[in-house]
Design a protein around this motif. Structure first.
Motif, PDB file in Angstrom:
ATOM      1  N   ASP A 142       2.990   5.164 -25.004  1.00  0.00           N
ATOM      2  CA  ASP A 142       2.728   6.263 -25.929  1.00  0.00           C
ATOM      3  C   ASP A 142       1.617   7.204 -25.445  1.00  0.00           C
ATOM      4  OD1 ASP A 142       0.676   4.427 -26.350  1.00  0.00           O
ATOM      5  OD2 ASP A 142       0.610   4.738 -28.515  1.00  0.00           O
ATOM      6  N   ARG A 143       1.055   6.957 -24.284  1.00  0.00           N
ATOM      7  CA  ARG A 143      -0.013   7.806 -23.743  1.00  0.00           C
ATOM      8  C   ARG A 143       0.242   8.114 -22.269  1.00  0.00           C
ATOM      9  NH1 ARG A 143      -4.593   7.970 -27.158  1.00  0.00           N
ATOM     10  NH2 ARG A 143      -3.604   7.870 -29.181  1.00  0.00           N
ATOM     11  N   GLN A 149      -4.757   6.851 -18.076  1.00  0.00           N
ATOM     12  CA  GLN A 149      -5.874   6.617 -17.163  1.00  0.00           C
ATOM     13  C   GLN A 149      -7.117   7.405 -17.555  1.00  0.00           C
ATOM     14  OE1 GLN A 149      -5.901   4.130 -15.088  1.00  0.00           O
ATOM     15  NE2 GLN A 149      -3.799   3.711 -15.701  1.00  0.00           N
ATOM     16  N   ARG A 150      -6.958   8.457 -18.377  1.00  0.00           N
ATOM     17  CA  ARG A 150      -8.107   9.242 -18.836  1.00  0.00           C
ATOM     18  C   ARG A 150      -8.552   8.857 -20.239  1.00  0.00           C
ATOM     19  NH1 ARG A 150      -6.082  14.782 -18.666  1.00  0.00           N
ATOM     20  NH2 ARG A 150      -4.063  13.865 -18.329  1.00  0.00           N
ATOM     21  N   VAL A 151      -7.760   8.041 -20.946  1.00  0.00           N
ATOM     22  CA  VAL A 151      -8.108   7.622 -22.306  1.00  0.00           C
ATOM     23  C   VAL A 151      -9.262   6.636 -22.215  1.00  0.00           C
ATOM     24  CG1 VAL A 151      -7.278   6.430 -24.368  1.00  0.00           C
ATOM     25  CG2 VAL A 151      -5.771   7.987 -23.140  1.00  0.00           C
ATOM     26  N   VAL A 152     -10.294   6.833 -23.051  1.00  0.00           N
ATOM     27  CA  VAL A 152     -11.466   5.980 -22.976  1.00  0.00           C
ATOM     28  C   VAL A 152     -11.716   5.241 -24.279  1.00  0.00           C
ATOM     29  CG1 VAL A 152     -13.962   5.927 -22.593  1.00  0.00           C
ATOM     30  CG2 VAL A 152     -12.529   7.470 -21.248  1.00  0.00           C
ATOM     31  N   VAL A 153     -11.845   5.955 -25.395  1.00  0.00           N
ATOM     32  CA  VAL A 153     -12.329   5.332 -26.621  1.00  0.00           C
ATOM     33  C   VAL A 153     -11.252   4.996 -27.651  1.00  0.00           C
ATOM     34  CG1 VAL A 153     -14.630   6.302 -26.428  1.00  0.00           C
ATOM     35  CG2 VAL A 153     -12.859   7.567 -27.643  1.00  0.00           C
ATOM     36  N   VAL A 157       0.588  -1.691 -23.571  1.00  0.00           N
ATOM     37  CA  VAL A 157      -0.286  -1.548 -24.742  1.00  0.00           C
ATOM     38  C   VAL A 157       0.066  -0.259 -25.477  1.00  0.00           C
ATOM     39  CG1 VAL A 157      -2.192  -2.865 -23.741  1.00  0.00           C
ATOM     40  CG2 VAL A 157      -2.111  -0.396 -23.427  1.00  0.00           C
ATOM     41  N   TRP A 158      -0.172  -0.263 -26.790  1.00  0.00           N
ATOM     42  CA  TRP A 158       0.061   0.910 -27.617  1.00  0.00           C
ATOM     43  C   TRP A 158      -1.201   1.228 -28.395  1.00  0.00           C
ATOM     44  CZ3 TRP A 158       3.631  -2.745 -26.477  1.00  0.00           C
ATOM     45  CH2 TRP A 158       4.857  -2.307 -25.990  1.00  0.00           C
ATOM     46  N   ALA A 184      -9.648   1.529 -24.733  1.00  0.00           N
ATOM     47  CA  ALA A 184      -8.778   1.680 -23.561  1.00  0.00           C
ATOM     48  C   ALA A 184      -9.488   1.295 -22.271  1.00  0.00           C
ATOM     49  CB  ALA A 184      -8.259   3.107 -23.482  1.00  0.00           C
ATOM     50  N   VAL A 185     -10.698   1.764 -22.091  1.00  0.00           N
ATOM     51  CA  VAL A 185     -11.432   1.477 -20.863  1.00  0.00           C
ATOM     52  C   VAL A 185     -11.677  -0.029 -20.712  1.00  0.00           C
ATOM     53  CG1 VAL A 185     -13.725   1.861 -21.861  1.00  0.00           C
ATOM     54  CG2 VAL A 185     -13.369   2.198 -19.424  1.00  0.00           C
ATOM     55  N   ASP A 186     -11.992  -0.707 -21.813  1.00  0.00           N
ATOM     56  CA  ASP A 186     -12.229  -2.154 -21.758  1.00  0.00           C
ATOM     57  C   ASP A 186     -10.929  -2.922 -21.541  1.00  0.00           C
ATOM     58  OD1 ASP A 186     -14.953  -1.752 -22.162  1.00  0.00           O
ATOM     59  OD2 ASP A 186     -14.720  -1.811 -24.346  1.00  0.00           O
ATOM     60  N   ALA A 187      -9.825  -2.444 -22.115  1.00  0.00           N
ATOM     61  CA  ALA A 187      -8.529  -3.095 -21.930  1.00  0.00           C
ATOM     62  C   ALA A 187      -8.110  -3.024 -20.463  1.00  0.00           C
ATOM     63  CB  ALA A 187      -7.477  -2.451 -22.821  1.00  0.00           C
ATOM     64  N   ARG A 188      -8.298  -1.856 -19.836  1.00  0.00           N
ATOM     65  CA  ARG A 188      -7.953  -1.726 -18.411  1.00  0.00           C
ATOM     66  C   ARG A 188      -8.785  -2.673 -17.564  1.00  0.00           C
ATOM     67  NH1 ARG A 188      -7.659   3.922 -19.690  1.00  0.00           N
ATOM     68  NH2 ARG A 188      -9.817   4.174 -19.043  1.00  0.00           N
TER      69      ARG A 188
END
Length: 113
Positions: A38-39, A43-47, A69-70, A20-24
């Motif tokens: 689905d989340r 903004q707090r999702v990382v791994v 993204v999902w 998630a962090v790399d996708a952002r």
């Protein structure tokens, strides 16, 4: 030298498989933002890893567009891979042949003189 004006369209990067962090960060570097339906806590999702995205990678979109993204597969999409059919079986012979049980011993006939 004149400053470059930003191009109106950018290509969507491939986000599937990224955390998630790399996708952002990858989307932000191209002037795009990311939304995860689905989340709610995206903004707090990382791994967690991205499993789907829309629009598809390589699509040209206007700068400042949103890429969806999902992180979970949808209903009926699975994700565990194909498990059936289980064939074809490996060819006979080789290790399988060597591991077969030996035949029972033949009875020994003794003769008396």
């Amino acid at each position: 030298m004149t400053p470059r004006t930003p191009t109106p369209d950018v290509r969507v990067p491939r986000l599937v498989g990224l955390m998630a962090v790399d996708a952002r960060e990858s989307a932000r570097a191209r002037g795009l933002s990311v939304h995860a339906p689905d989340r709610p806590d995206f903004q707090r999702v990382v791994v967690d890893y991205v499993v789907r995205q829309y629009p598809q990678p390589g699509t040209e979109v206007p700068r400042d567009s949103v890429v969806h993204v999902w992180f979970d597969f949808g209903e009926g999409e699975g994700g565990g891979g194909v498990r059936e059919p289980r064939g074809p079986l490996p060819p006979t012979g080789g290790l399988r042949r060597e591991l077969e049980e030996p035949a029972p011993p033949h009875p020994v006939l003794l003769s008396s003189p």
